[in-house]
Design an enzyme around this catalytic site. Sequence first.
Site, mmCIF file in Angstrom:
data_model
loop_
_atom_site.group_PDB
_atom_site.id
_atom_site.type_symbol
_atom_site.label_atom_id
_atom_site.label_comp_id
_atom_site.label_asym_id
_atom_site.label_seq_id
_atom_site.Cartn_x
_atom_site.Cartn_y
_atom_site.Cartn_z
ATOM 1 N N GLY A 188 0.837 -0.813 -0.387
ATOM 2 C CA GLY A 188 0.009 -0.011 -0.014
ATOM 3 C C GLY A 188 1.156 1.333 -0.056
ATOM 4 N N GLU A 231 21.046 -9.983 22.732
ATOM 5 C CA GLU A 231 19.967 -11.390 22.479
ATOM 6 C C GLU A 231 20.245 -11.592 21.810
ATOM 7 O OE1 GLU A 231 15.271 -8.648 24.179
ATOM 8 O OE2 GLU A 231 15.832 -10.321 21.887
ATOM 9 N N HIS A 263 6.658 -15.681 49.937
ATOM 10 C CA HIS A 263 8.342 -16.624 50.333
ATOM 11 C C HIS A 263 7.841 -17.877 50.358
ATOM 12 C CE1 HIS A 263 12.087 -17.019 52.052
ATOM 13 N NE2 HIS A 263 11.915 -17.730 52.704
#
Length: 460
Positions: A114, A182, A437
Amino acid sequence: MTRTPDVVVLGGGSGGYACAIRAAQLGLAVTLIESDKVGGTCLHRGCIPTKALVHAGEVAETIRDSSRFGVLGSLDGVDMERVHSYKNGVVGKLFKGLQGLVRHHGIEVISGLGRYMGNRTVDVDGELIEARRAVVLATGSQPRTIPGLPIGDRIMTSDDALELSELPSRAVVLGGGVIGVEFAGLLDSLGTEVTVVEALPRLVASEDEWSSKKLARAFRKRGIDVRTSTKVLDAQQSGGTVTISTDSGEQIEADLLLVAVGREPRTADSGVAEAGIALDRGHVVVDNQLRTNHDGVWAVGDVVAGLQLAHRGFQQGLYVAEQIAGRQPSPRDETGIPRVTYTSPEIASVGLTEAQARAKYGDVTTAEYDLGGNGKSQILGAAGGIKLIREGTRQGGGPVVGIHMVGDRISELVGQAQLIVNWNAHPEDVAALIHAHPTQSEALGEAHLALAGQPLHAHG
């Protein structure tokens, strides 16, 4: 005959499809134009496939280190064909679900390139589509390359690296930003010898300096060679080897050079410049409501300057759709957007860095908590820490304005960190909460106890 939906969304990535879905939910007729696949970079070439590879690397590391936990096992190798099958299966399921979601909301999807022509009109392969209410530009981004580095079999971008048929023995990652670290982490996890070359003085320079130092230290401990303040001048492919020349006069040989120097907005082939949409270094210029200089034209996602994050795109898409439908949503404060770097250890943060906070407020108070004092982190063998930044002095100071976390699986705490920063919570507010915890979330509570002057399992 020209089609005339209420809204035309140019680009089906995170920001584009989110905008399309929300606009359809609000009763608007929507046409979504996508040249590739709905889901965009995040689903097909970014967030999802890379994190699937990262998880495969984590599994390999778990097996390699299993004796540490008293479990005897051995890693016999990594079958990249099966790794890709797993990765593609994850992507495929999510893609199928997204396609169904788009159909469910009655969104018309047109496959093709487009081009915005002005006057809220988009051309798709010769067919004109004219939006009655709005056009939303969501054309996304693409990997940035460096002039003079020929992309090929041994020099590639992150898009290409997602489809590696075999693991290189040695790899150089050019770029120490989010994408670079990464890939450096996952390649190392899968058994590749990795060198990271970064021109800036530190890794992930957009994060707090404390986080950068912790990541660099962890990388070096893993055996990843980190070279900051170093520039690549040239790279030559010869057979199965790449020779990389740096500004220090050194030459590094590797089987692969991964160019991970960030991403740039994809506007060159979208017609926006020719139509007169204002641009700044390729990004679409918008106001605080994401409106362009053309009436009835908005822009969302990576095409807008700022954090290149899928969840930022989602929120911008929703925000713009509500404006188009006549609602008056409040502008988003991007300071409070959570950020995660999925390497080992992970980096997760919300809000300001210490340098940014000092520049904005002058006086700030910081507190650090070492995950060595957290029971669940010790059980998992996860190292790292949490750093908090508070506006003002410790006594009578203001809210927490920055949270920075480094550690394995620490990204799961970023949701709570986002609430703390975005709700302007004071350390005393969070210190009063009870955290289960043993959990890693306890570490966030302990850090706030320390910042409030009430340390329990840490020195004040």
